[in-house]
Design a protein around this motif. Structure first.
Motif, PDB file in Angstrom:
ATOM      1  N   VAL A 299       0.862  -1.185   0.000  1.00 26.16           N
ATOM      2  CA  VAL A 299       0.000   0.000   0.000  1.00 26.16           C
ATOM      3  C   VAL A 299       0.893   1.228   0.000  1.00 26.16           C
ATOM      4  CG1 VAL A 299      -1.738   1.288   1.273  1.00 26.16           C
ATOM      5  CG2 VAL A 299      -1.824  -1.215   1.236  1.00 26.16           C
ATOM      6  N   VAL A 300       0.741   2.074  -1.005  1.00 28.77           N
ATOM      7  CA  VAL A 300       1.599   3.251  -1.117  1.00 28.77           C
ATOM      8  C   VAL A 300       0.854   4.555  -0.815  1.00 28.77           C
ATOM      9  CG1 VAL A 300       3.179   2.167  -2.752  1.00 28.77           C
ATOM     10  CG2 VAL A 300       1.178   3.414  -3.605  1.00 28.77           C
ATOM     11  N   ASP A 301      -0.460   4.478  -0.685  1.00 27.90           N
ATOM     12  CA  ASP A 301      -1.248   5.678  -0.386  1.00 27.90           C
ATOM     13  C   ASP A 301      -1.300   5.877   1.128  1.00 27.90           C
ATOM     14  OD1 ASP A 301      -1.778   6.061  -3.102  1.00 27.90           O
ATOM     15  OD2 ASP A 301      -3.488   4.697  -3.016  1.00 27.90           O
ATOM     16  N   VAL A 302      -0.196   6.335   1.681  1.00 27.00           N
ATOM     17  CA  VAL A 302      -0.048   6.412   3.139  1.00 27.00           C
ATOM     18  C   VAL A 302       0.343   7.803   3.618  1.00 27.00           C
ATOM     19  CG1 VAL A 302       0.458   3.958   3.452  1.00 27.00           C
ATOM     20  CG2 VAL A 302       2.328   5.558   2.926  1.00 27.00           C
ATOM     21  N   SER A 303       0.261   8.803   2.744  1.00 25.49           N
ATOM     22  CA  SER A 303       0.530  10.159   3.212  1.00 25.49           C
ATOM     23  C   SER A 303      -0.570  10.572   4.176  1.00 25.49           C
ATOM     24  CB  SER A 303       0.588  11.136   2.036  1.00 25.49           C
ATOM     25  OG  SER A 303      -0.717  11.337   1.498  1.00 25.49           O
ATOM     26  N   GLU A 304      -0.378  11.672   4.872  1.00 25.74           N
ATOM     27  CA  GLU A 304      -1.401  12.115   5.817  1.00 25.74           C
ATOM     28  C   GLU A 304      -2.696  12.472   5.088  1.00 25.74           C
ATOM     29  OE1 GLU A 304      -0.060  14.795   8.858  1.00 25.74           O
ATOM     30  OE2 GLU A 304       1.795  13.675   9.159  1.00 25.74           O
ATOM     31  N   ALA A 305      -2.578  13.001   3.877  1.00 24.67           N
ATOM     32  CA  ALA A 305      -3.777  13.296   3.083  1.00 24.67           C
ATOM     33  C   ALA A 305      -4.463  12.005   2.654  1.00 24.67           C
ATOM     34  CB  ALA A 305      -3.409  14.128   1.861  1.00 24.67           C
ATOM     35  N   ASP A 306      -3.668  10.989   2.289  1.00 25.77           N
ATOM     36  CA  ASP A 306      -4.240   9.697   1.891  1.00 25.77           C
ATOM     37  C   ASP A 306      -5.018   9.068   3.033  1.00 25.77           C
ATOM     38  OD1 ASP A 306      -3.054   9.816  -0.649  1.00 25.77           O
ATOM     39  OD2 ASP A 306      -1.229   8.812   0.050  1.00 25.77           O
ATOM     40  N   VAL A 307      -4.441   9.078   4.224  1.00 23.95           N
ATOM     41  CA  VAL A 307      -5.079   8.434   5.374  1.00 23.95           C
ATOM     42  C   VAL A 307      -6.336   9.202   5.776  1.00 23.95           C
ATOM     43  CG1 VAL A 307      -4.773   7.743   7.782  1.00 23.95           C
ATOM     44  CG2 VAL A 307      -2.897   7.447   6.146  1.00 23.95           C
ATOM     45  N   ARG A 308      -6.272  10.524   5.706  1.00 23.89           N
ATOM     46  CA  ARG A 308      -7.469  11.327   5.988  1.00 23.89           C
ATOM     47  C   ARG A 308      -8.592  10.954   5.027  1.00 23.89           C
ATOM     48  NH1 ARG A 308      -9.252  16.297   3.819  1.00 23.89           N
ATOM     49  NH2 ARG A 308     -10.660  17.433   5.220  1.00 23.89           N
ATOM     50  N   THR A 309      -8.252  10.728   3.762  1.00 24.72           N
ATOM     51  CA  THR A 309      -9.250  10.317   2.774  1.00 24.72           C
ATOM     52  C   THR A 309      -9.871   8.981   3.151  1.00 24.72           C
ATOM     53  OG1 THR A 309      -8.117  11.520   0.999  1.00 24.72           O
ATOM     54  CG2 THR A 309      -9.607   9.750   0.340  1.00 24.72           C
ATOM     55  N   VAL A 310      -9.056   8.053   3.618  1.00 22.74           N
ATOM     56  CA  VAL A 310      -9.559   6.742   4.045  1.00 22.74           C
ATOM     57  C   VAL A 310     -10.577   6.907   5.172  1.00 22.74           C
ATOM     58  CG1 VAL A 310      -8.913   4.591   5.207  1.00 22.74           C
ATOM     59  CG2 VAL A 310      -7.542   5.433   3.295  1.00 22.74           C
ATOM     60  N   VAL A 311     -10.253   7.763   6.137  1.00 24.29           N
ATOM     61  CA  VAL A 311     -11.160   7.994   7.263  1.00 24.29           C
ATOM     62  C   VAL A 311     -12.494   8.552   6.772  1.00 24.29           C
ATOM     63  CG1 VAL A 311     -11.493   9.289   9.399  1.00 24.29           C
ATOM     64  CG2 VAL A 311      -9.262   8.295   8.887  1.00 24.29           C
ATOM     65  N   HIS A 312     -12.438   9.513   5.845  1.00 26.70           N
ATOM     66  CA  HIS A 312     -13.668  10.108   5.331  1.00 26.70           C
ATOM     67  C   HIS A 312     -14.454   9.118   4.473  1.00 26.70           C
ATOM     68  CE1 HIS A 312     -13.864  14.379   6.502  1.00 26.70           C
ATOM     69  NE2 HIS A 312     -12.569  14.230   6.712  1.00 26.70           N
ATOM     70  N   LYS A 313     -13.764   8.227   3.753  1.00 29.37           N
ATOM     71  CA  LYS A 313     -14.481   7.221   2.971  1.00 29.37           C
ATOM     72  C   LYS A 313     -15.272   6.287   3.875  1.00 29.37           C
ATOM     73  CE  LYS A 313     -10.997   5.704   0.437  1.00 29.37           C
ATOM     74  NZ  LYS A 313     -10.272   4.917  -0.601  1.00 29.37           N
ATOM     75  N   SER A 314     -14.666   5.858   4.960  1.00 32.73           N
ATOM     76  CA  SER A 314     -15.369   4.968   5.883  1.00 32.73           C
ATOM     77  C   SER A 314     -16.586   5.665   6.494  1.00 32.73           C
ATOM     78  CB  SER A 314     -14.429   4.489   6.995  1.00 32.73           C
ATOM     79  OG  SER A 314     -13.455   3.594   6.489  1.00 32.73           O
ATOM     80  N   CYS A 315     -16.431   6.935   6.824  1.00 34.64           N
ATOM     81  CA  CYS A 315     -17.552   7.693   7.364  1.00 34.64           C
ATOM     82  C   CYS A 315     -18.634   7.862   6.302  1.00 34.64           C
ATOM     83  CB  CYS A 315     -17.063   9.051   7.863  1.00 34.64           C
ATOM     84  SG  CYS A 315     -18.314  10.006   8.757  1.00 34.64           S
ATOM     85  N   GLY A 316     -18.227   8.092   5.061  1.00 38.24           N
ATOM     86  CA  GLY A 316     -19.187   8.234   3.967  1.00 38.24           C
ATOM     87  C   GLY A 316     -19.979   6.956   3.732  1.00 38.24           C
ATOM     88  N   LEU A 317     -19.323   5.793   3.881  1.00 40.48           N
ATOM     89  CA  LEU A 317     -20.031   4.524   3.743  1.00 40.48           C
ATOM     90  C   LEU A 317     -21.105   4.386   4.824  1.00 40.48           C
ATOM     91  CD1 LEU A 317     -17.044   2.151   2.928  1.00 40.48           C
ATOM     92  CD2 LEU A 317     -18.958   2.679   1.411  1.00 40.48           C
ATOM     93  N   ALA A 318     -20.772   4.820   6.040  1.00 37.88           N
ATOM     94  CA  ALA A 318     -21.754   4.783   7.123  1.00 37.88           C
ATOM     95  C   ALA A 318     -22.921   5.713   6.819  1.00 37.88           C
ATOM     96  CB  ALA A 318     -21.097   5.158   8.449  1.00 37.88           C
ATOM     97  N   ALA A 319     -22.621   6.899   6.281  1.00 35.55           N
ATOM     98  CA  ALA A 319     -23.678   7.854   5.942  1.00 35.55           C
ATOM     99  C   ALA A 319     -24.596   7.292   4.859  1.00 35.55           C
ATOM    100  CB  ALA A 319     -23.066   9.176   5.492  1.00 35.55           C
ATOM    101  N   GLN A 320     -24.022   6.656   3.846  1.00 27.45           N
ATOM    102  CA  GLN A 320     -24.839   6.072   2.781  1.00 27.45           C
ATOM    103  C   GLN A 320     -25.708   4.938   3.320  1.00 27.45           C
ATOM    104  OE1 GLN A 320     -25.658   6.889  -0.068  1.00 27.45           O
ATOM    105  NE2 GLN A 320     -26.348   5.084  -1.180  1.00 27.45           N
ATOM    106  N   THR A 321     -25.160   4.112   4.196  1.00 19.59           N
ATOM    107  CA  THR A 321     -25.932   3.034   4.796  1.00 19.59           C
ATOM    108  C   THR A 321     -27.095   3.611   5.598  1.00 19.59           C
ATOM    109  OG1 THR A 321     -23.956   1.636   4.912  1.00 19.59           O
ATOM    110  CG2 THR A 321     -25.814   1.022   6.311  1.00 19.59           C
ATOM    111  N   PHE A 322     -26.827   4.703   6.313  1.00 20.99           N
ATOM    112  CA  PHE A 322     -27.886   5.372   7.073  1.00 20.99           C
ATOM    113  C   PHE A 322     -29.004   5.857   6.148  1.00 20.99           C
ATOM    114  CE2 PHE A 322     -29.441   9.639   8.353  1.00 20.99           C
ATOM    115  CZ  PHE A 322     -30.241   9.251   9.425  1.00 20.99           C
ATOM    116  N   MET A 323     -28.635   6.482   5.050  1.00 21.28           N
ATOM    117  CA  MET A 323     -29.655   7.020   4.143  1.00 21.28           C
ATOM    118  C   MET A 323     -30.501   5.915   3.517  1.00 21.28           C
ATOM    119  SD  MET A 323     -27.836  10.350   2.374  1.00 21.28           S
ATOM    120  CE  MET A 323     -26.219   9.641   2.095  1.00 21.28           C
ATOM    121  N   LEU A 324     -29.888   4.776   3.225  1.00 22.31           N
ATOM    122  CA  LEU A 324     -30.657   3.652   2.690  1.00 22.31           C
ATOM    123  C   LEU A 324     -31.580   3.073   3.761  1.00 22.31           C
ATOM    124  CD1 LEU A 324     -27.976   1.840   0.514  1.00 22.31           C
ATOM    125  CD2 LEU A 324     -29.834   3.319  -0.244  1.00 22.31           C
ATOM    126  N   ALA A 325     -31.097   2.997   5.002  1.00 21.75           N
ATOM    127  CA  ALA A 325     -31.943   2.518   6.093  1.00 21.75           C
ATOM    128  C   ALA A 325     -33.122   3.461   6.304  1.00 21.75           C
ATOM    129  CB  ALA A 325     -31.122   2.385   7.372  1.00 21.75           C
TER     130      ALA A 325
END
Length: 241
Positions: free
Chosen positions: A153-179
């Motif tokens: 895994v090469v996407d490990v800069s601080e910006a990359d990791v921040r993006t990962v955190v926001h993606k996981s949160c976005g998945l939770a938000a989408q699951t909420f909207m479908l529920a």
């Protein structure tokens, strides 16, 4: 049917003030949101369920007074908490210790436990740590060097990791909207907002970040939806290899 629910879900811009929303059903949808995938199961997010009228008014201003915000009887603020990475890693590791003992063959427990101890005890704290971009640069140098010899895994800069955190949160938000759609409720994800103002209203710590604010309610007939839904032709976005 899932297809019916997906077709029903729209970004609703105006809510019916005469139709109430059951707060307990919204909470249940947020419980279901936690079932969304989360990178390394770190779950670096929090959900702020807003029902207080005064707070709703303040957040509507922070959301630039758009119709979805000013008419929503409830809102949910999805917040990333990368600053809690050490605490969440310890929590997941504590669970994994018991999980491995309960569900792994006894002879494989020591090896798997050793891997989990390293992953959650050492590797992830190093990956999620921030230091003005310097740690991200160090991680980038290390992974790019390792990539010369094997896939890593090469996407490990601080910006990359921040993006990962926001993606996981976005998945939770989408699951909420479908529920919510399954419950017959409408939502509108809002990213056009003054995030600093929203953080002040909610008294969020410095390390927290707003991922999105989701307006919740029941659509006002004739005003809630801006016409027909548009999506690009499927052939423009689909690639089979």
């Amino acid at each position: 049917m899932l297809a019916d629910m997906l077709n029903h879900r729209r970004a609703v811009r105006h809510y019916d003030a005469d139709k109430k929303v059951d707060s307990e059903k919204v909470r249940e949808c947020l419980r279901l949101a936690q079932l969304a995938p989360s990178s390394s199961n770190m779950q670096l997010y929090e959900f702020y369920h807003i029902t207080d009228p005064e707070t709703l008014k303040q957040l509507a201003v922070a959301c630039l007074s758009q119709g979805a915000a000013t008419t929503a009887p409830q809102m949910v603020v999805f917040v990333t908490r990368q600053d809690l990475y050490r605490e969440r890693a310890r929590t997941v590791l504590d669970f994994e210790r018991g999980n491995l003992n309960r569900n792994s063959p006894p002879e494989k427990v020591p090896g798997r436990l050793k891997k989990s101890e390293f992953y959650y005890g050492k590797l992830l704290p190093f990956i999620y740590a921030r230091c003005f971009g310097l740690l991200g640069l160090l991680r980038k140098i290390l992974t790019l060097s390792a990539s010369l010899f094997r896939p890593v895994v090469v996407d490990v800069s601080e910006a990359d990791v921040r993006t990962v955190v926001h993606k996981s949160c976005g998945l939770a938000a989408q699951t909420f909207m479908l529920a919510m759609a399954e419950q017959g409720y409408d939502t509108c994800p809002m990213e056009g907002l003054d995030s600093r103002m929203a953080k002040r209203i909610l008294k969020l710590p410095r390390g927290a970040e707003i991922n999105m604010i989701v307006a919740c309610g029941i659509r006002k007939e004739g005003r809630g939806i801006w016409g027909e839904r548009f999506r690009l032709p499927f052939e423009d976005v689909y690639r089979e290899i």
